[in-house]
Scaffold this motif. Structure first.
Motif, PDB file in Angstrom:
ATOM      1  N   HIS A 101      -6.238  11.215  -4.805  1.00  0.00           N
ATOM      2  CA  HIS A 101      -7.127  10.329  -4.044  1.00  0.00           C
ATOM      3  C   HIS A 101      -6.581   9.972  -2.666  1.00  0.00           C
ATOM      4  N   LEU A 102      -5.243   9.807  -2.551  1.00  0.00           N
ATOM      5  CA  LEU A 102      -4.653   9.301  -1.309  1.00  0.00           C
ATOM      6  C   LEU A 102      -3.750  10.305  -0.599  1.00  0.00           C
ATOM      7  N   TYR A 103      -3.288  11.338  -1.304  1.00  0.00           N
ATOM      8  CA  TYR A 103      -2.558  12.477  -0.732  1.00  0.00           C
ATOM      9  C   TYR A 103      -1.117  12.179  -0.326  1.00  0.00           C
ATOM     10  N   GLU A 104      -0.644  10.943  -0.517  1.00  0.00           N
ATOM     11  CA  GLU A 104       0.712  10.580  -0.095  1.00  0.00           C
ATOM     12  C   GLU A 104       1.458   9.898  -1.235  1.00  0.00           C
ATOM     13  N   TRP A 105       2.786   9.956  -1.130  1.00  0.00           N
ATOM     14  CA  TRP A 105       3.628   9.263  -2.112  1.00  0.00           C
ATOM     15  C   TRP A 105       4.982   8.995  -1.469  1.00  0.00           C
ATOM     16  N   HIS A 106       5.503   7.799  -1.699  1.00  0.00           N
ATOM     17  CA  HIS A 106       6.796   7.410  -1.126  1.00  0.00           C
ATOM     18  C   HIS A 106       7.893   7.583  -2.171  1.00  0.00           C
ATOM     19  N   PHE A 107       8.979   8.261  -1.775  1.00  0.00           N
ATOM     20  CA  PHE A 107      10.077   8.528  -2.703  1.00  0.00           C
ATOM     21  C   PHE A 107      10.713   7.238  -3.237  1.00  0.00           C
ATOM     22  N   LEU A 108      10.643   6.167  -2.459  1.00  0.00           N
ATOM     23  CA  LEU A 108      11.275   4.917  -2.873  1.00  0.00           C
ATOM     24  C   LEU A 108      10.404   4.096  -3.823  1.00  0.00           C
ATOM     25  N   LYS A 154       0.822  -1.208   0.000  1.00  0.00           N
ATOM     26  CA  LYS A 154       0.000   0.000   0.000  1.00  0.00           C
ATOM     27  C   LYS A 154       0.855   1.257   0.000  1.00  0.00           C
ATOM     28  N   LYS A 155       1.848   1.324   0.880  1.00  0.00           N
ATOM     29  CA  LYS A 155       2.628   2.549   1.033  1.00  0.00           C
ATOM     30  C   LYS A 155       3.575   2.803  -0.130  1.00  0.00           C
ATOM     31  N   LEU A 156       4.028   1.734  -0.802  1.00  0.00           N
ATOM     32  CA  LEU A 156       4.989   1.897  -1.896  1.00  0.00           C
ATOM     33  C   LEU A 156       4.317   2.000  -3.261  1.00  0.00           C
ATOM     34  N   GLY A 157       3.002   2.130  -3.281  1.00  0.00           N
ATOM     35  CA  GLY A 157       2.295   2.318  -4.547  1.00  0.00           C
ATOM     36  C   GLY A 157       2.275   1.086  -5.417  1.00  0.00           C
ATOM     37  N   LEU A 158       2.207  -0.103  -4.812  1.00  0.00           N
ATOM     38  CA  LEU A 158       2.183  -1.352  -5.571  1.00  0.00           C
ATOM     39  C   LEU A 158       0.792  -1.982  -5.610  1.00  0.00           C
TER      40      LEU A 158
END
Length: 737
Positions: A352-359, A213-217
């Motif tokens: 939609h989710l407001y977040e994005w992880h640089f990795l 979820k956090k890594l956009g997968l």
């Protein structure tokens, strides 16, 4: 057609501007075929949209239904049952909500394989719209799928399964058997098998897959074009071994695609992949000479005719955006293509989710090839091997567990950026510039990258350093939660978190633990770019005021947790904050305490207590030219004691004590404080009857204007310097003060 969909169902101003550009483009082409095709397509879509709206908005008056329930699509969470169905005699699909009466009903539904018939009685009702800003809007979500209403089941009876089974019934039976079989496999293998093959996500999916979820997968676990292409290649290989003719192979492949669409859950995002695959098969069979872009466009047209509002769903946006990016970047190297596709998803995810992880970019570069070459084959081998002996698949489960734990560990590394929600025109600009990078030459690419970086930077600064401040009352149902945010985000203070109160529930009635703050108040904070709370003030120990505190500890960086004096000796409360960061300070206060960095004054308590109602922390502040007073659940004696200890206490805006209960808001207290505005936070149709009529009469007698979450939803006071105005999410009072 896409722009017409936006004009009919979305932002009409933006749609009108984009349609104007398109019309000018068509006009300057001066191609009769193009003009006539566009007019014809527009008329067909407009007619289809009007017909859809007419069907969807048809009133539902029947109160007794016979409905078919598929166990693989019914959601059982504790004693709560929900499913989508078209009851016999109804013209449209509905979402049905029921409360299970016994653990035997729960087991029967959870372990069921065959379709079940339910005789239900109750009432139909529209979905409650989003009552907080940027909250997930259930009403719009289902409306985009042609579902206009829900049905609240008062009573139901389980009937024998239908005697005759349709093809769709049989596919659902196969899916139910597959999901139950996967639940018996080793834990990680079972989750991967259902996620990648049948599209089913168990209740604990996101608990186990935090890294995904956090890594956009998530797009990897949302059945999409990658999955369809993978399984279609297996089918093609099997059919090639059988030596069938091209026509027979095409018919079998199309049949497989239709069956797999039903088997994998039939999500709107999957429809794109299935339609493109079918059009591609027909294109090769009949040699139409269609390009990949033609096939993509044809799929979009069909999708919009079936679901005119499909493009408002995040899954559909990602599906079409990524597939278009693949077509545009087909000549790119793998690294360049993956980077481009990742940056195509960023604006959609931020919106939609407001977040994005640089990795996430680096992880996608490594993980995507692994899924196609390693993970998919291992999962399929594991599913087949499990039929022979569980011991054969233990090494596969171990590998998947190590892989999944690795993703979870990477997701916990620094790099999660709470960007906030960019405006729709900005999102479209980000997508357009990113897509242009796929078609421009090397000379122009650096300029476009600079423009794109500038758009992101300016948007980030605009969200994170706002000129206005706000005092916000969240609509969290029966409970309290308030935000005080100063201009430029100089200070962020939260008063209470809300939470659910449990009433004598049996173990089987309790579903998976969820915190509503994650989809309400925390969701809003992230949408305005806030990931750090300077002061989290807990008025007292009750669950409806601090039950969701663990969710804030998990999701937010908290500098200070401020509690009433003595509540740090309360074991049940201290258990709630046991997982707090070492850097988070817990400060016990009374009315003589001054907390550095807290933009407010504490007026109560003055004695140590356990954190009960009469121990509630009372906080006062001055923002936007108004004096504010927050009283928690303080009772009448406590209100009068506070007045005696702090003579001259007054407020322009009063948070009414105890959700408007008659145990608070003493007439003498109201007369002395002299509020002009009253804020009441209470749940709709709550069992306590809050706010109490006696309290409302008292406020009315003193000419106090009331904002109530039951009627107005979230209430925000937006201010700059010493002036401001109130805004409500639901229809109600608005105005300047």
């Amino acid at each position: 057609m896409l722009l017409m969909s936006m004009a009919m169902y979305g932002n009409r101003l933006i749609a009108a501007a984009l349609l104007s550009i398109l019309i000018m483009r068509i006009y300057f082409l001066r191609d009769v075929k193009v003009v006539s095709t566009c007019i014809l397509a527009g008329l067909i879509f407009a007619f289809g949209g009007l017909l859809t709206n007419r069907q969807v908005s048809a009133p539902v008056s029947q109160q007794n239904y016979l409905v078919k329930v598929y166990p693989d699509s019914a959601k059982v969470n504790g004693a709560n049952l929900s499913f989508i169905a078209r009851p016999e005699g109804a013209k449209q699909k509905m979402v049905l909500y029921a409360r299970l009466k016994s653990s035997s009903q729960q087991r029967r539904l959870a372990a069921g394989i065959n379709p079940m018939m339910l005789k239900v009685s109750g009432k139909s009702a529209p979905f409650l719209p989003a009552t907080n800003l940027n909250q997930f809007d259930m009403e719009k979500y289902y409306h985009h799928q042609k579902i206009q209403s829900c049905f609240l089941v008062d009573h139901f009876v389980l009937l024998p399964p239908p005697a005759k089974l349709s093809i769709v019934d049989r596919i659902h039976i196969i899916r139910s058997k597959f999901n139950q079989y996967c639940s018996q496999l080793p834990k990680t293998l079972g989750i991967y098998a259902t996620g990648l093959i049948s599209g089913y996500r168990p209740v604990n999916f996101f608990d186990e897959m935090t890294g995904v979820k956090k890594l956009g997968l998530l797009h990897v676990f949302s059945i999409s074009g990658m999955h369809v292409a993978y399984f279609l290649s297996i089918v093609d290989q099997l059919l090639a071994w059988l030596g069938l003719s091209r026509f027979k192979k095409s018919i079998i492949s199309i049949t497989f695609l239709g069956a797999y669409f039903v088997f994998s859950g039939g999500s709107p995002g999957l429809l794109r992949a299935v339609m493109m695959a079918i059009i591609g098969i027909l294109n090769r069979l009949f040699k139409f000479g269609l390009s990949q872009l033609d096939i993509w466009s044809g799929s979009l047209i069909i999708n919009l005719l079936i679901l005119p509002e499909a493009m408002f769903l995040m899954g559909v946006q990602l599906s079409y955006g990524l597939s278009l990016g693949l077509i545009a970047s087909e000549k790119f190297s793998y690294i360049k293509q993956t980077i481009l596709l990742n940056f195509l998803t960023v604006p959609i995810l931020l919106f939609h989710l407001y977040e994005w992880h640089f990795l996430s970019v680096a992880v996608n570069l490594i993980v995507l090839p692994l899924f196609g070459r390693v993970i998919f084959p291992l999962v399929i081998i594991g599913v087949i091997g499990g039929l022979v002996a569980e011991t054969l698949v233990l090494p596969i489960d171990m590998f998947l567990r190590i892989f999944n734990d690795g993703l979870n560990a990477v997701s916990r590394l620094p790099g999660m950026l709470t960007f906030g929600k960019p405006a729709l025109p900005i999102v479209l600009t980000m997508l357009a510039v990113t897509m242009l990078l796929a078609v421009v030459d090397r000379v122009r690419a650096p300029k476009l990258i600079g423009i794109l970086a500038a758009v992101y930077l300016v948007t980030y600064c605009w969200i994170h350093f706002p000129l206005n401040g706000e005092v916000t009352m969240f609509d969290i149902g029966q409970g309290d939660s308030f935000l005080i945010r100063e201009p430029f985000n100089r200070s962020v203070t939260l008063i209470d978190t809300g939470g659910k109160v449990q009433f004598n529930t049996q173990p089987w009635q309790k579903g998976a633990q969820t915190y509503q703050a994650k989809r309400l108040s925390i969701n809003y904070l992230k949408s305005i770019g806030i990931s750090k709370i300077d002061n989290l003030c807990v008025s007292h120990q009750d669950s409806d005021h601090c039950g969701d505190l663990p969710a804030f500890i998990e999701e937010m960086e908290i500098k200070r947790i401020i509690i009433p004096l003595g509540m740090d000796q309360n074991p049940s409360f201290m258990k709630r904050i046991a997982n707090r960061s070492r850097s988070t300070k817990v400060i016990s206060v009374n009315d003589e305490t001054q907390v550095p960095g807290l933009p407010a004054q504490i007026f109560h308590p003055y004695l140590a207590g356990k954190g009960e109602n009469h121990d509630s922390m009372v906080i006062g502040t001055q923002k936007g030219g108004l004096r504010w007073l927050f009283t928690g659940d303080l009772d009448r004696p406590g209100e009068l004691d506070t007045l005696q200890r702090h003579p001259g206490l007054s407020a322009d805006v009063l948070k009414v004590g105890h959700h408007g209960s008659k145990t608070s808001s003493d007439p003498q207290f109201i007369a002395t404080v002299k509020p002009r505005i009253a804020l009441i936070s209470a749940g709709r149709n709550n069992r306590y009857g809050h706010p109490n009529d006696e309290t409302l009469v008292t406020l009315k007698q003193h000419h106090v204007k009331i904002f109530n979450t039951q009627k107005h939803g979230m209430v925000r006071y937006i201010y700059r310097n010493n002036t401001g105005h109130f805004e409500t999410v639901l229809a109600g009072h608005e105005g300047n003060l």
